[in-house]
Design an enzyme around this catalytic site. Structure first.
Site, PDB file in Angstrom:
ATOM      1  N   HIS A  61       0.840  -1.206   0.000  1.00 28.31           N
ATOM      2  CA  HIS A  61       0.000   0.000   0.000  1.00 28.31           C
ATOM      3  C   HIS A  61       0.879   1.262   0.000  1.00 28.31           C
ATOM      4  O   HIS A  61       0.580   2.232  -0.684  1.00 28.31           O
ATOM      5  CB  HIS A  61      -0.932  -0.032   1.200  1.00 28.31           C
ATOM      6  CG  HIS A  61      -1.780   1.179   1.317  1.00 28.31           C
ATOM      7  ND1 HIS A  61      -2.672   1.545   0.335  1.00 28.31           N
ATOM      8  CD2 HIS A  61      -1.849   2.135   2.275  1.00 28.31           C
ATOM      9  CE1 HIS A  61      -3.270   2.667   0.687  1.00 28.31           C
ATOM     10  NE2 HIS A  61      -2.782   3.047   1.846  1.00 28.31           N
ATOM     11  N   ASP A  85      -7.353   8.799  -6.263  1.00 29.27           N
ATOM     12  CA  ASP A  85      -7.150   9.756  -5.168  1.00 29.27           C
ATOM     13  C   ASP A  85      -5.727  10.290  -5.234  1.00 29.27           C
ATOM     14  O   ASP A  85      -4.877   9.752  -5.955  1.00 29.27           O
ATOM     15  CB  ASP A  85      -7.475   9.154  -3.792  1.00 29.27           C
ATOM     16  CG  ASP A  85      -6.719   7.858  -3.523  1.00 29.27           C
ATOM     17  OD1 ASP A  85      -5.559   7.740  -3.974  1.00 29.27           O
ATOM     18  OD2 ASP A  85      -7.289   6.969  -2.876  1.00 29.27           O
ATOM     19  N   GLY A 108     -15.178  -0.907  -2.566  1.00 24.92           N
ATOM     20  CA  GLY A 108     -15.490  -0.538  -3.947  1.00 24.92           C
ATOM     21  C   GLY A 108     -15.960   0.904  -4.080  1.00 24.92           C
ATOM     22  O   GLY A 108     -16.101   1.414  -5.192  1.00 24.92           O
ATOM     23  N   LYS A 151     -10.568  14.199  -3.932  1.00 30.11           N
ATOM     24  CA  LYS A 151     -11.807  14.126  -3.139  1.00 30.11           C
ATOM     25  C   LYS A 151     -11.733  15.179  -2.043  1.00 30.11           C
ATOM     26  O   LYS A 151     -10.764  15.233  -1.298  1.00 30.11           O
ATOM     27  CB  LYS A 151     -11.919  12.755  -2.470  1.00 30.11           C
ATOM     28  CG  LYS A 151     -12.330  11.655  -3.404  1.00 30.11           C
ATOM     29  CD  LYS A 151     -12.497  10.342  -2.671  1.00 30.11           C
ATOM     30  CE  LYS A 151     -11.165   9.690  -2.334  1.00 30.11           C
ATOM     31  NZ  LYS A 151     -11.253   8.348  -1.810  1.00 30.11           N
TER      32      LYS A 151
HETATM   33  C1  R5P Z   1      -6.573   3.902  -0.284  1.00 23.99           C
HETATM   34  O1  R5P Z   1      -5.639   4.636   0.025  1.00 23.99           O
HETATM   35  C2  R5P Z   1      -6.394   2.712  -1.146  1.00 23.99           C
HETATM   36  O2  R5P Z   1      -5.395   2.914  -2.108  1.00 23.99           O
HETATM   37  C3  R5P Z   1      -7.695   2.341  -1.836  1.00 23.99           C
HETATM   38  O3  R5P Z   1      -8.098   3.428  -2.647  1.00 23.99           O
HETATM   39  C4  R5P Z   1      -8.772   2.042  -0.828  1.00 23.99           C
HETATM   40  O4  R5P Z   1      -8.334   1.105   0.118  1.00 23.99           O
HETATM   41  C5  R5P Z   1     -10.010   1.518  -1.546  1.00 23.99           C
HETATM   42  O5  R5P Z   1     -10.988   1.293  -0.586  1.00 23.99           O
HETATM   43  P1  R5P Z   1     -12.520   1.197  -0.972  1.00 23.99           P
HETATM   44  O6  R5P Z   1     -12.644   0.201  -2.086  1.00 23.99           O
HETATM   45  O7  R5P Z   1     -13.169   0.724   0.317  1.00 23.99           O
HETATM   46  O8  R5P Z   1     -13.002   2.563  -1.357  1.00 23.99           O
END
Ligand code: R5P
Length: 331
Positions: free
Chosen positions: A148, A188, A243, A211
């Site tokens: 990550h 993001d 998602g 965002k």
């Molecule tokens: C966040 O920093 C990660 O890179 C993903 O964007 C995040 O974990 C996605 O989570 P979700 O699918 O719950 O929006």
């Protein structure tokens, strides 16, 4: 059978180890991936029994001699994260006590990675705790995929190889899209480095979604930075969990005139109602790897496709065992 290319031979990988015979041990998190790695390397999985006592304690027995071996333990710490992590730790402990010469924890999906900093007073840094646990259990090296945050490598004081799924994704994108009309998008601001690196590989422009919640209590506004009108947009991220990030990003891009929206993610965590959310979304297709074993429900969704990651992991294991360069896989 999967084809693993060795840098030296240019053909099928010839497995050689400088640290004793090579052994592959699989935990229970992703048996399909472990089998594929085993087939690619033409090394059978070491016989081991990983089972539970009545109170759910984990009990591991390695059923073959591993004394002096170069052992690779394949285990994603995916759902149920705590069980799979504990399994990994106990397998490493069993191997250490069985006199394995070198133990590499191959953790394609490194759970707890999102807890990589203190998000408030008196909050833990659980990614560091997990790194300590793996190290203290007796791992000599760690191999993982699209961490990550790359800095998590620094949580380990043992060598850590962070592999990238991008070559696998780029190959698929090249086969599937007219690159002249593709725009890579980071969903993001935190994912810009990852998305930019992929955009560079396919020579595509980059857009970013910012965002923002202007005032407390108001819903988040998705600002698209870049002109996406008329483009086929490809969202790039490391994880899809609920998602929500992807589905909202797809809506924002389409509202800004994108022609269609696809997504490429390394780790399909897909908790709760994520699969249904993606199925009912305006995403044309979401492509994930099998770093986390996809459930039958995930495989049944029409707009989700799975790219196999075993050839990349097998090649990295082969190179590690032979003490060849791993980073050159990504040049
Ligand atoms: C966040 O920093 C990660 O890179 C993903 O964007 C995040 O974990 C996605 O989570 P979700 O699918 O719950 O929006």
């Amino acid at each position: 059978m999967l084809n693993v290319v060795s840098t030296k031979t240019g053909g099928k990988a010839t497995m050689s180890a400088k640290n004793g015979s090579i052994k592959l041990v699989a935990g229970n998190s992703n048996p399909a991936l472990a089998q594929q790695v085993s087939a690619a390397l033409e090394i059978p999985l070491t016989k081991a029994s990983v089972r539970r006592f009545a109170d759910m304690e984990i009990f591991v027995e390695i059923l073959e001699n591993v004394r002096g071996s170069d052992v690779f333990v394949i285990q994603s710490t995916s759902y149920p994260a705590n069980d799979h992590l504990m399994e990994l730790l106990i397998i490493i402990d069993a191997l250490r006590r069985a006199s394995a010469r070198r133990i590499t924890a191959v953790v394609p999906y490194f759970g707890y990675a999102r807890q990589d900093r203190k998000v408030g007073s008196r909050a833990p840094i659980s990614a560091k705790l997990v790194a300590n646990l793996i190290t203290h259990a007796g791992a000599d090296r760690v191999m993982t995929l699209d961490l990550h945050a790359g800095q998590i490598q620094g949580f380990f004081d043992i060598p850590t190889d962070n592999l990238y799924a991008s070559p696998v994704m780029v190959r698929d994108i090249r086969e599937k899209f007219d690159l002249a009309n593709v725009m890579v998008v980071s969903p993001d601001v935190g994912g810009v480095v990852r998305a930019r690196s992929l955009a560079k590989r396919i020579n595509a422009p980059l857009a970013i979604i910012d965002k923002r919640r202007e005032r407390a209590g108001e819903s988040e506004v998705m600002n698209v930075i870049g002109d996406v009108a008329g483009f086929t947009c490809i969202l790039i991220d490391d994880i899809v969990d609920s998602g929500g990030t992807l589905v909202n990003a797809a809506d924002a891009l389409l509202a800004n005139g994108a022609k269609e929206v696809y997504a490429y993610l390394t780790h399909g965590v897909l908790s709760g109602g994520a699969t249904a959310r993606v199925a009912n979304s305006r995403l044309k297709e979401m492509v994930i790897t099998d770093s986390i074993q996809p459930t039958d429900a995930v495989r049944a969704v029409k707009n989700i496709r799975v790219l196999p990651i075993a050839p990349l992991i097998a090649e990295a294991i082969s190179r590690t065992a032979a003490e060849e360069s791993v980073s050159s896989l990504f040049d």
